[in-house]
Design a protein around this motif. Structure first.
Motif, PDB file in Angstrom:
ATOM      1  N   VAL A 353       0.838  -1.211   0.000  1.00  0.00           N
ATOM      2  CA  VAL A 353       0.000   0.000   0.000  1.00  0.00           C
ATOM      3  C   VAL A 353       0.867   1.252   0.000  1.00  0.00           C
ATOM      4  O   VAL A 353       0.620   2.209  -0.745  1.00  0.00           O
ATOM      5  N   VAL A 354       1.897   1.262   0.845  1.00  0.00           N
ATOM      6  CA  VAL A 354       2.769   2.429   0.934  1.00  0.00           C
ATOM      7  C   VAL A 354       3.454   2.708  -0.400  1.00  0.00           C
ATOM      8  O   VAL A 354       3.504   3.846  -0.878  1.00  0.00           O
ATOM      9  N   VAL A 355       3.958   1.662  -1.040  1.00  0.00           N
ATOM     10  CA  VAL A 355       4.707   1.844  -2.283  1.00  0.00           C
ATOM     11  C   VAL A 355       3.787   2.214  -3.439  1.00  0.00           C
ATOM     12  O   VAL A 355       4.169   2.986  -4.325  1.00  0.00           O
ATOM     13  N   ILE A 356       2.549   1.688  -3.438  1.00  0.00           N
ATOM     14  CA  ILE A 356       1.600   2.060  -4.490  1.00  0.00           C
ATOM     15  C   ILE A 356       1.248   3.540  -4.388  1.00  0.00           C
ATOM     16  O   ILE A 356       1.221   4.271  -5.385  1.00  0.00           O
ATOM     17  N   ILE A 357       0.986   4.017  -3.179  1.00  0.00           N
ATOM     18  CA  ILE A 357       0.585   5.412  -2.994  1.00  0.00           C
ATOM     19  C   ILE A 357       1.769   6.355  -3.132  1.00  0.00           C
ATOM     20  O   ILE A 357       1.635   7.462  -3.660  1.00  0.00           O
ATOM     21  N   ASP A 358       2.945   5.923  -2.677  1.00  0.00           N
ATOM     22  CA  ASP A 358       4.132   6.783  -2.696  1.00  0.00           C
ATOM     23  C   ASP A 358       5.328   5.994  -3.217  1.00  0.00           C
ATOM     24  O   ASP A 358       6.106   5.446  -2.451  1.00  0.00           O
ATOM     25  N   PRO A 359       5.495   5.912  -4.555  1.00  0.00           N
ATOM     26  CA  PRO A 359       6.603   5.118  -5.104  1.00  0.00           C
ATOM     27  C   PRO A 359       7.984   5.634  -4.718  1.00  0.00           C
ATOM     28  O   PRO A 359       8.954   4.883  -4.787  1.00  0.00           O
ATOM     29  N   TRP A 360       8.095   6.914  -4.321  1.00  0.00           N
ATOM     30  CA  TRP A 360       9.398   7.464  -3.942  1.00  0.00           C
ATOM     31  C   TRP A 360       9.767   7.127  -2.505  1.00  0.00           C
ATOM     32  O   TRP A 360      10.858   7.457  -2.054  1.00  0.00           O
ATOM     33  N   ALA A 361       8.855   6.451  -1.797  1.00  0.00           N
ATOM     34  CA  ALA A 361       9.153   6.080  -0.409  1.00  0.00           C
ATOM     35  C   ALA A 361      10.386   5.198  -0.316  1.00  0.00           C
ATOM     36  O   ALA A 361      11.123   5.252   0.674  1.00  0.00           O
ATOM     37  N   VAL A 362      10.648   4.388  -1.364  1.00  0.00           N
ATOM     38  CA  VAL A 362      11.769   3.449  -1.305  1.00  0.00           C
ATOM     39  C   VAL A 362      13.119   4.161  -1.299  1.00  0.00           C
ATOM     40  O   VAL A 362      14.154   3.545  -1.029  1.00  0.00           O
ATOM     41  N   ILE A 363      13.140   5.457  -1.613  1.00  0.00           N
ATOM     42  CA  ILE A 363      14.380   6.225  -1.590  1.00  0.00           C
ATOM     43  C   ILE A 363      14.637   6.803  -0.209  1.00  0.00           C
ATOM     44  O   ILE A 363      15.773   7.121   0.141  1.00  0.00           O
ATOM     45  N   ALA A 364      13.596   6.936   0.600  1.00  0.00           N
ATOM     46  CA  ALA A 364      13.708   7.593   1.912  1.00  0.00           C
ATOM     47  C   ALA A 364      14.306   6.633   2.943  1.00  0.00           C
ATOM     48  O   ALA A 364      13.864   5.486   3.055  1.00  0.00           O
ATOM     49  N   PRO A 365      15.303   7.067   3.704  1.00  0.00           N
ATOM     50  CA  PRO A 365      15.855   6.215   4.767  1.00  0.00           C
ATOM     51  C   PRO A 365      14.801   5.760   5.767  1.00  0.00           C
ATOM     52  O   PRO A 365      14.836   4.624   6.239  1.00  0.00           O
ATOM     53  N   GLY A 366      13.845   6.638   6.080  1.00  0.00           N
ATOM     54  CA  GLY A 366      12.811   6.282   7.045  1.00  0.00           C
ATOM     55  C   GLY A 366      11.983   5.094   6.632  1.00  0.00           C
ATOM     56  O   GLY A 366      11.498   4.330   7.476  1.00  0.00           O
ATOM     57  N   PHE A 367      11.800   4.906   5.329  1.00  0.00           N
ATOM     58  CA  PHE A 367      11.035   3.768   4.829  1.00  0.00           C
ATOM     59  C   PHE A 367      11.707   2.462   5.228  1.00  0.00           C
ATOM     60  O   PHE A 367      11.075   1.545   5.782  1.00  0.00           O
TER      61      PHE A 367
END
Length: 802
Positions: A353-367
Motif C-alpha cells: 500500500v505504501v509503495v503504491i501510494i508513494d513510489p518514492w518512499a523506497v528512496i527515503a531512509p525512514g522507509f
C-alpha cells in the motif's frame, strides 16, 4: 496470486525504476504489456505443471508491474513542471499559503498553492515553495518589516521561480527527489512589488483550516511556555513542525539515536491509535447492549484509526506520517475482518500500500528503517513458543532493533549511536507514554495547564540525553560500507536473531549462531579504496556559490576552502562532513581557508568541530578560526611547499609584501595552491583578480602551467585574463558556481576564453561534484550528475554540453 514474494517483487520493481537515468518510453511500456499477457497465458495453459518456473515468471511480472507503475506515477508528477525559460522571470500569481510559515534569516519560508497566474502565457506548477526576504535596503530597524503571513491566507504576489535544484555530491542529500516526493515543483522568492497584497484572511477549505489550527496551537504553546528551553520540541511533537527545534538540541537527538522520536511517524501515531483502541474497547464492552449493535473490537478499530488520522493531519500530514497511517490502515483492516491473519502478511500488505501510494518512499531512509524495525520485532516475537517475562521481552526487542539496524544505519548515515539502546530505553517510554499524550491533550482549549507538566518531564529526560551525548564514545562514525557488505551483514543479523531452542541460551539452540557475527565483520573492516603512492585524487564538491576541494594522497588529506553558510547551517555540516565521513577520511592533515569571504570560509567551524585537523593555513588576519584550540595555524605565504607520498604541494600567493602590509582586500590576498603529481597537476587560485594574476605571471610564470584549473573567482569579470589563461593552459577548467546565482557567474564571455584555447569546461551547478584522478601516467575526470544520473534530473542533464 498476491503472495508475499510477489509483493516483494513489486517493491523491487519500484526500486529499480528509482535508479533509472530516464523514464521508460511508450514502446517499452507496450512491450511490457505484451510480455505480461504472454506470461499469464503460458502460466494458465502451458506451465501449470512447472510450478517453480511459473512462480519465477510471476515474480518477473510483478517486478515489471512495480517498475511501470512507478514510471507512470513519475511521468504524471514531472508533467507539472516550471519551464526552464521562465526561471528567474517576474511572474504575478494568486494563491493560498498552504503550510506553516517558518522563520529564516531576514525572512520566512512557506508552501504556496497557485490558483491563478496573472502574467500572460505563463505556466506555473500548482504547488511551489516560496521565501519572502526583507529587502537589504529596508531593514527592521528602519521601521519596515515583512507582512505577517499566516497559513490559509490568499495572496497576490510577484515571484521569481526556478526548478528545484540541490547540491549533487557523493554521500549527499538529494533535495530534488525530496521535493519531487512532496510535489514541490518550483521554488523561489517573493519580489518587492507594490502589487503584493493579502486578498483574503482565511480560505475556508479543510486543508487550510488545519494549517491555521496548527499555527494557533504553536502560538498558544509559545504563550504558555514563554522562555522555556524545550518549547520547540513540544511544538514539534504536537504539530510536526521541526523547524522550531534549535540546532544544538537536534544534535543531542541525532547523537543519542533518539531523532526518530521527533518525527511524528510510526511510533507516536501507533501509540496514540493503540491507546484510543484500548480505551474505546474497554468502554464499549461495559456498555450494555452496545456490543449487540456492533462488536467492541470493530468500534475500537474505527476509533483507533480515526485517532491516527487526526494526529497525522494535525502533524501536517508529512510523508513519514502518511506512510505510518497507510501501514496502520492495513492493520486496522485485518483487525476489522476478525480473521487470523499472519503478521508477515499484514506487513507485506502494508508495504504494498505504501509503495503504491508513494513510489518514492523506497528512496527515503525512514522507509527502510521503519519496515526494518517492524520486521525485526516480528522476527524476535512472532511464532515463539516460550513465554517470557515482559522485561526480558522488552530487552530482547531493544537488542534486536539495535543490532539489526546497524547495517542499514551505517549504509544510510555512516554513523551509529553507541548510547542509543540506553537513550531509547529511557526516552521512548517517557516521551511516547507521558509527554506526547500530555502534549496532545494540551492542544485542546482549557488544557494548556498540562504544558508545564509535559515540559518538566521532557526536561528530566533531556538532562539524561545531554549527559549521554557528552560521553566520548557516544557515536561510532565510519566510511560508507560497500553494498555487498551490507547484504552480508543483514544475513548475519537474521542468522543471529533466528529462534533458539526452548529455554536455550543466546548462542545455543540454532546452530553456529556465532557465524552471524562473522558476517558483520566486513561491514567494518572493508575500507574504501585509496590512492597509490604518487597518485592524487581530488573532489571539487558542489557547495553552490562557493568553493570546497578535497585532495587526497596515499596517507594524507587536505581540504581547500569550506564553502558557504546556508542560514542556520553551512556546507561544512551539510556537504563536506558527509563526504569526508563516507569516504573514510578520519582526519585532515591540512585545512586551507584561502580568505575570509563567507563563500569560502562559511563551513570551517563545522569541519573543525567534527573532525581532527592538524594544521590550518589561511590569509586571515582576524577571524574566529584563529582561536581554534589545539590546531596549529600558519599564514599562507609564497614559496611554502611540502611533499606527501611523492605529490608536491606549493603555495604561490600571497607574497611576503602583502603579508607585511597585513593583507589588503580579501580576494586579493587569497591563498593560491599548486598541486603537482607525476601524472598531472592542478591550480587552485581561489578568488584572485586580474591584478593578482598579473603578479603571478610576473613572479612565478613557470609554475602556473597546470593540467586542471579551478577558474579564479567563479568565472567573474574581474578574473581570468587571456594572458593568464594561456599561461596556465588547462586541459580542463572547473567553474564552482551556484545554480542561477545572483552574480551571473560564470560570465559567458569568460567561459568562451577557456574554450578558445581548447579547454574542456565543467560547472558544479550543472555537473555536480567533479571527481578528478591523477594516476597511471594520465588524468581523468567524471562528475556526479553523470555517475549518479536519475530521471528527475533530466532537465539539468539536457543543459550539459558533453
Amino acid at each position: 496470486m498476491l503472495t508475499r514474494l510477489n509483493v516483494i517483487a513489486f517493491v523491487l520493481g519500484v526500486c529499480w525504476l528509482q535508479q533509472q537515468a530516464a523514464l521508460p518510453s511508450l514502446p517499452w511500456f507496450l512491450a511490457f504489456v505484451f510480455a505480461a499477457l504472454l506470461i499469464l497465458i503460458l502460466v494458465k495453459w502451458r506451465l501449470q505443471r512447472f510450478l517453480v518456473l511459473s512462480r519465477i515468471l510471476f515474480w518477473l511480472l510483478f517486478a515489471g508491474l512495480g517498475f511501470f507503475w512507478a514510471g507512470c506515477f513519475a511521468q504524471w508528477r514531472l508533467s507539472d513542471a516550471l519551464p526552464a525559460s521562465l526561471e528567474q522571470q517576474d511572474i504575478r500569481i494568486i494563491g493560498v499559503v498552504a503550510s506553516l510559515p517558518h522563520s529564516v534569516h531576514q525572512g520566512s519560508k512557506f508552501l504556496f498553492e497557485v490558483e491563478q497566474v496573472l502574467t500572460e502565457d505563463v505556466q506555473v506548477p500548482r504547488r511551489i515553495a516560496l521565501a519572502w526576504y526583507r529587502s537589504p535596503s529596508r531593514s527592521a530597524r528602519d521601521g519596515v518589516d515583512l507582512p505577517d503571513v499566516q497559513a490559509g491566507e490568499r495572496w497576490q504576489l510577484t515571484v521569481r521561480l526556478k526548478q528545484p535544484h540541490g547540491n549533487a555530491n557523493p554521500h549527499g542529500f538529494d533535495y530534488e527527489v525530496w521535493a519531487l516526493e512532496r510535489n514541490i515543483r518550483a521554488v523561489g522568492y517573493v519580489r518587492a512589488d507594490s502589487s503584493n497584497q493579502r486578498l483574503s484572511d482565511m480560505v475556508h477549505e479543510p486543508g487550510y483550516w488545519v494549517e491555521r489550527l496548527r499555527a494557533d496551537i504553536q502560538q498558544r504553546f509559545e504563550y504558555h511556555l514563554d522562555g522555556k528551553n524545550y518549547v520547540g520540541v513540544l511544538q514539534a511533537l504536537a504539530t510536526g513542525d521541526q523547524h522550531a527545534i534549535p540546532p544544538d538540541q537536534w544534535q543531542v537527538f541525532i547523537r543519542t539515536g533518539t531523532i526518530h522520536l521527533m518525527a511524528i511517524s510510526g511510533l507516536h501515531i501507533t501509540l496514540i491509535s493503540s491507546l484510543v483502541y484500548m480505551l474505546v474497547f474497554a468502554m464499549w464492552r461495559h456498555c450494555s447492549g452496545c456490543s449487540l449493535f456492533l462488536p467492541a473490537h470493530r468500534v475500537a478499530v474505527i476509533a483507533g484509526l480515526m485517532a491516527a488520522l487526526g494526529y497525522a493531519v494535525l502533524s501536517g500530514f508529512a510523508v513519514p506520517a502518511q506512510r505510518s497511517l497507510y501501514m496502520l490502515s492495513v492493520v486496522a483492516l485485518a483487525l476489522w475482518s476478525g480473521r487470523m491473519v499472519s503478521a508477515t502478511l499484514v506487513l507485506t500488505w502494508a508495504l504494498l500500500v505504501v509503495v503504491i501510494i508513494d513510489p518514492w518512499a523506497v528512496i527515503a531512509p525512514g522507509f527502510w528503517l521503519s519496515f526494518g524495525a517492524v520486521a525485526l520485532i516480528m522476527l524476535t516475537t512472532v511464532g515463539r513458543i516460550a513465554k517470557s517475562h515482559w522485561l526480558s521481552g522488552w530487552v530482547r526487542i531493544q537488542w534486536a532493533i539495535t543490532l539489526g539496524l546497524i547495517p542499514l544505519t551505517l549504509a544510510l548515515f555512516q554513523q551509529i549511536s553507541i548510547v542509543s539502546p540506553i537513550a531509547n530505553a529511557l526516552a521512548i517510554p517517557l516521551i511516547s507514554l507521558a509527554v506526547v499524550p500530555l502534549v496532545l491533550l494540551a492542544t485542546l482549549p482549557w488544557f494548556e495547564w498540562l504544558l508545564p507538566v509535559a515540559h518538566a518531564l521532557l526536561s528530566m529526560g533531556m538532562d539524561v540525553l545531554i549527559w549521554l551525548n557528552g560521553l566520548p564514545v557516544a557515536v561510532w562514525q565510519q566510511h560508507a560500507p560497500p553494498l555487498w557488505t551490507v547484504i552480508t551483514a543483514l544475513g548475519g543479523v537474521i542468522w543471529i536473531l533466528l529462534p533458539g531452542g526452548l529455554g536455550a541460551g543466546f548462542l545455543t539452540g540454532f546452530p553456529a549462531r556465532w557465524l552471524g557475527f562473522v558476517a558483520l565483520l566486513p561491514l567494518f573492516l572493508i575500507k574504501p579504496l585509496k590512492p597509490e603512492t604518487g597518485e592524487l585524487w581530488l573532489t571539487v564538491l558542489d557547495v553552490g556559490q562557493g568553493l570546497a576541494v578535497v585532495a587526497r594522497t596515499r596517507h594524507h588529506a587536505l581540504l581547500f576552502d569550506t564553502g558557504p553558510r546556508f542560514g542556520d547551517t553551512d556546507s561544512g555540516e551539510r556537504i563536506i562532513m558527509p563526504f569526508l565521513r563516507g569516504e573514510g577520511i578520519e582526519y585532515l592533515d591540512t585545512l586551507i581557508v584561502s580568505h575570509a569571504d563567507m563563500d569560502h570560509s562559511g563551513g570551517a567551524m563545522s569541519v573543525l568541530t567534527a573532525l581532527p585537523v592538524q594544521r590550518i593555513l589561511s590569509s586571515l588576519s582576524s577571524h574566529h578560526l584563529l582561536q581554534s584550540q589545539g590546531v596549529q595555524h600558519d599564514p599562507c605565504r609564497v614559496g611554502e611547499s611540502w611533499y606527501w607520498d611523492d605529490v608536491h604541494f606549493e603555495l604561490l600567493h600571497p607574497s611576503e609584501a602583502e603579508i607585511a602590509h597585513g593583507y589588503g582586500k580579501t580576494n586579493a590576498s587569497s591563498c593560491v595552491l599548486k598541486i603537482t603529481s607525476a601524472h598531472g597537476s592542478i591550480l587552485l587560485p581561489s578568488d584572485i583578480g586580474a591584478a593578482e594574476e598579473m603578479e603571478l605571471l610576473h613572479r612565478e610564470p613557470d609554475k602556473l602551467q597546470a593540467t586542471i584549473l579551478i577558474a579564479p573567482h567563479h568565472g567573474s569579470n574581474t578574473s581570468s585574463t587571456m594572458t593568464f589563461i594561456k599561461q596556465v593552459d588547462p586541459k580542463l577548467t572547473v567553474f564552482t558556481v551556484g545554480y542561477l546565482n545572483r552574480y551571473g557567474h560564470p560570465r559567458e564571455h569568460v567561459v568562451e576564453r577557456y574554450r578558445q584555447i581548447g579547454s574542456q569546461v565543467l560547472r558544479t551547478d550543472l555537473h555536480g561534484a567533479v571527481l578528478l584522478r591523477f594516476s597511471s601516467q594520465r588524468w581523468s575526470f567524471d562528475h556526479w550528475r553523470q555517475l549518479h544520473r536519475r530521471y528527475w534530473q533530466q532537465d539539468k542533464a539536457s543543459r550539459i554540453d558533453y
